[in-house]
Every structure is written in C-alpha cells, then in structure tokens.
Design a protein around this motif. Structure first.
Motif, PDB file in Angstrom:
ATOM      1  N   GLN A  68       0.833  -1.206   0.000  1.00  0.00           N
ATOM      2  CA  GLN A  68       0.000   0.000   0.000  1.00  0.00           C
ATOM      3  C   GLN A  68       0.868   1.257   0.000  1.00  0.00           C
ATOM      4  O   GLN A  68       0.620   2.200  -0.764  1.00  0.00           O
ATOM      5  N   TYR A  69       1.892   1.270   0.859  1.00  0.00           N
ATOM      6  CA  TYR A  69       2.781   2.432   0.914  1.00  0.00           C
ATOM      7  C   TYR A  69       3.535   2.600  -0.397  1.00  0.00           C
ATOM      8  O   TYR A  69       3.726   3.727  -0.867  1.00  0.00           O
ATOM      9  N   ALA A  70       3.946   1.504  -0.981  1.00  0.00           N
ATOM     10  CA  ALA A  70       4.654   1.574  -2.264  1.00  0.00           C
ATOM     11  C   ALA A  70       3.728   2.135  -3.339  1.00  0.00           C
ATOM     12  O   ALA A  70       4.144   2.975  -4.148  1.00  0.00           O
ATOM     13  N   GLN A  71       2.467   1.707  -3.339  1.00  0.00           N
ATOM     14  CA  GLN A  71       1.515   2.217  -4.326  1.00  0.00           C
ATOM     15  C   GLN A  71       1.258   3.705  -4.102  1.00  0.00           C
ATOM     16  O   GLN A  71       1.180   4.478  -5.055  1.00  0.00           O
ATOM     17  N   GLN A  72       1.132   4.109  -2.839  1.00  0.00           N
ATOM     18  CA  GLN A  72       0.941   5.530  -2.548  1.00  0.00           C
ATOM     19  C   GLN A  72       2.143   6.343  -3.025  1.00  0.00           C
ATOM     20  O   GLN A  72       1.981   7.431  -3.598  1.00  0.00           O
ATOM     21  N   ALA A  73       3.331   5.817  -2.800  1.00  0.00           N
ATOM     22  CA  ALA A  73       4.542   6.508  -3.247  1.00  0.00           C
ATOM     23  C   ALA A  73       4.556   6.612  -4.767  1.00  0.00           C
ATOM     24  O   ALA A  73       4.888   7.670  -5.325  1.00  0.00           O
ATOM     25  N   LYS A  74       4.196   5.529  -5.451  1.00  0.00           N
ATOM     26  CA  LYS A  74       4.142   5.557  -6.919  1.00  0.00           C
ATOM     27  C   LYS A  74       3.131   6.590  -7.397  1.00  0.00           C
ATOM     28  O   LYS A  74       3.400   7.331  -8.352  1.00  0.00           O
ATOM     29  N   ASP A  75       1.958   6.625  -6.736  1.00  0.00           N
ATOM     30  CA  ASP A  75       0.932   7.593  -7.119  1.00  0.00           C
ATOM     31  C   ASP A  75       1.440   9.022  -6.949  1.00  0.00           C
ATOM     32  O   ASP A  75       1.233   9.878  -7.824  1.00  0.00           O
ATOM     33  N   GLN A  76       2.101   9.284  -5.827  1.00  0.00           N
ATOM     34  CA  GLN A  76       2.631  10.635  -5.600  1.00  0.00           C
ATOM     35  C   GLN A  76       3.710  10.972  -6.620  1.00  0.00           C
ATOM     36  O   GLN A  76       3.756  12.094  -7.135  1.00  0.00           O
ATOM     37  N   ILE A  77       4.563  10.011  -6.913  1.00  0.00           N
ATOM     38  CA  ILE A  77       5.610  10.247  -7.916  1.00  0.00           C
ATOM     39  C   ILE A  77       4.976  10.562  -9.264  1.00  0.00           C
ATOM     40  O   ILE A  77       5.409  11.491  -9.955  1.00  0.00           O
ATOM     41  N   ASN A  78       3.934   9.807  -9.621  1.00  0.00           N
ATOM     42  CA  ASN A  78       3.266  10.065 -10.896  1.00  0.00           C
ATOM     43  C   ASN A  78       2.596  11.436 -10.897  1.00  0.00           C
ATOM     44  O   ASN A  78       2.613  12.132 -11.922  1.00  0.00           O
ATOM     45  N   GLN A  79       2.025  11.844  -9.762  1.00  0.00           N
ATOM     46  CA  GLN A  79       1.417  13.177  -9.680  1.00  0.00           C
ATOM     47  C   GLN A  79       2.479  14.253  -9.892  1.00  0.00           C
ATOM     48  O   GLN A  79       2.274  15.200 -10.657  1.00  0.00           O
TER      49      GLN A  79
END
Length: 122
Positions: A68-79
C-alpha cells in the motif's frame, strides 16, 4: 548386626507400605507418563503451529502495508511527474509563443523597413 537387621526391616516395611498405598502399578504409571508426554508434545505442536500461523499473518499484514505504501509513493511520484511535465509543456508553449512573437516582430520590422525604403526611393 542389629543395625543391618533394622535397616532391612525398614526397607521391607517401606516396600510393603509403598505397594499397599500405591495408586497404580508400575506399568500403569509408565503408560500414564507416556500419555502425558504425548499430550504435552501435542500441546507444544499446537502452540508451535499457532505461533507459525501468527508469524505468517503478521508477514502478510506487513507485506500488504508495504505494498500500500509503495503504491501511494508511486501515485505521488506520478502526480509530481505529471505536474512537472505539465509545467515543462507550459514553459515550452511559452517559449514557442515568444519565438513566434519575436518572428512576427522581426517580420513587422522588416516590413516597416521595406516600406520606408520604398517611400524613400519614390
């Protein structure tokens, strides 16, 4: 000799009292000890299995949280990447706009100079 006889009398008396008051025979006692050892062994196996299961559950929970944290980090990076790309595109559009304005200004200047030259010649 009296002490030896007293000693032997004591031993015989102890054995007789033990045999008369013992709750079960030696075979029964051994069987009970084996059964108790097997029961405790099963209890330990059950506790071990429960412990292993708890470790597995903890591992799965940790794995889920990490994902979950990795996905959140990926989402923020993509943003941030999209925002940076958008700003880069805006900067590029501004640069193209400025280049077009400069080109039009140069053409206008050239047109003015051509018109000035045409007026001077006539």
């Amino acid at each position: 000799m009296r002490s030896t006889r007293d000693f032997l009398t004591g031993i015989i008396t102890g054995i007789a009292i033990g045999m008369l008051t013992a709750p079960r025979s030696g075979k029964e006692t051994r069987d009970k000890l084996v059964d108790e050892a097997n029961k405790r062994s099963e209890d330990l196996k059950d506790q071990w299995s429960k412990g292993v299961e708890q470790v597995k559950q903890g591992y799965e929970q940790a794995k889920t949280q990490v994902n979950q944290y990795a996905q959140q980090a990926k989402d923020q990076i993509n943003q941030y990447k999209d925002k940076a790309q958008s700003e880069a595109n805006q900067d590029q559009a501004k640069q193209q706009y400025n280049e077009q304005v400069d080109n039009l200004a140069n053409k206008a200047q050239s047109g003015i100079e051509d018109a000035r030259d045409a007026v001077r010649v006539n």
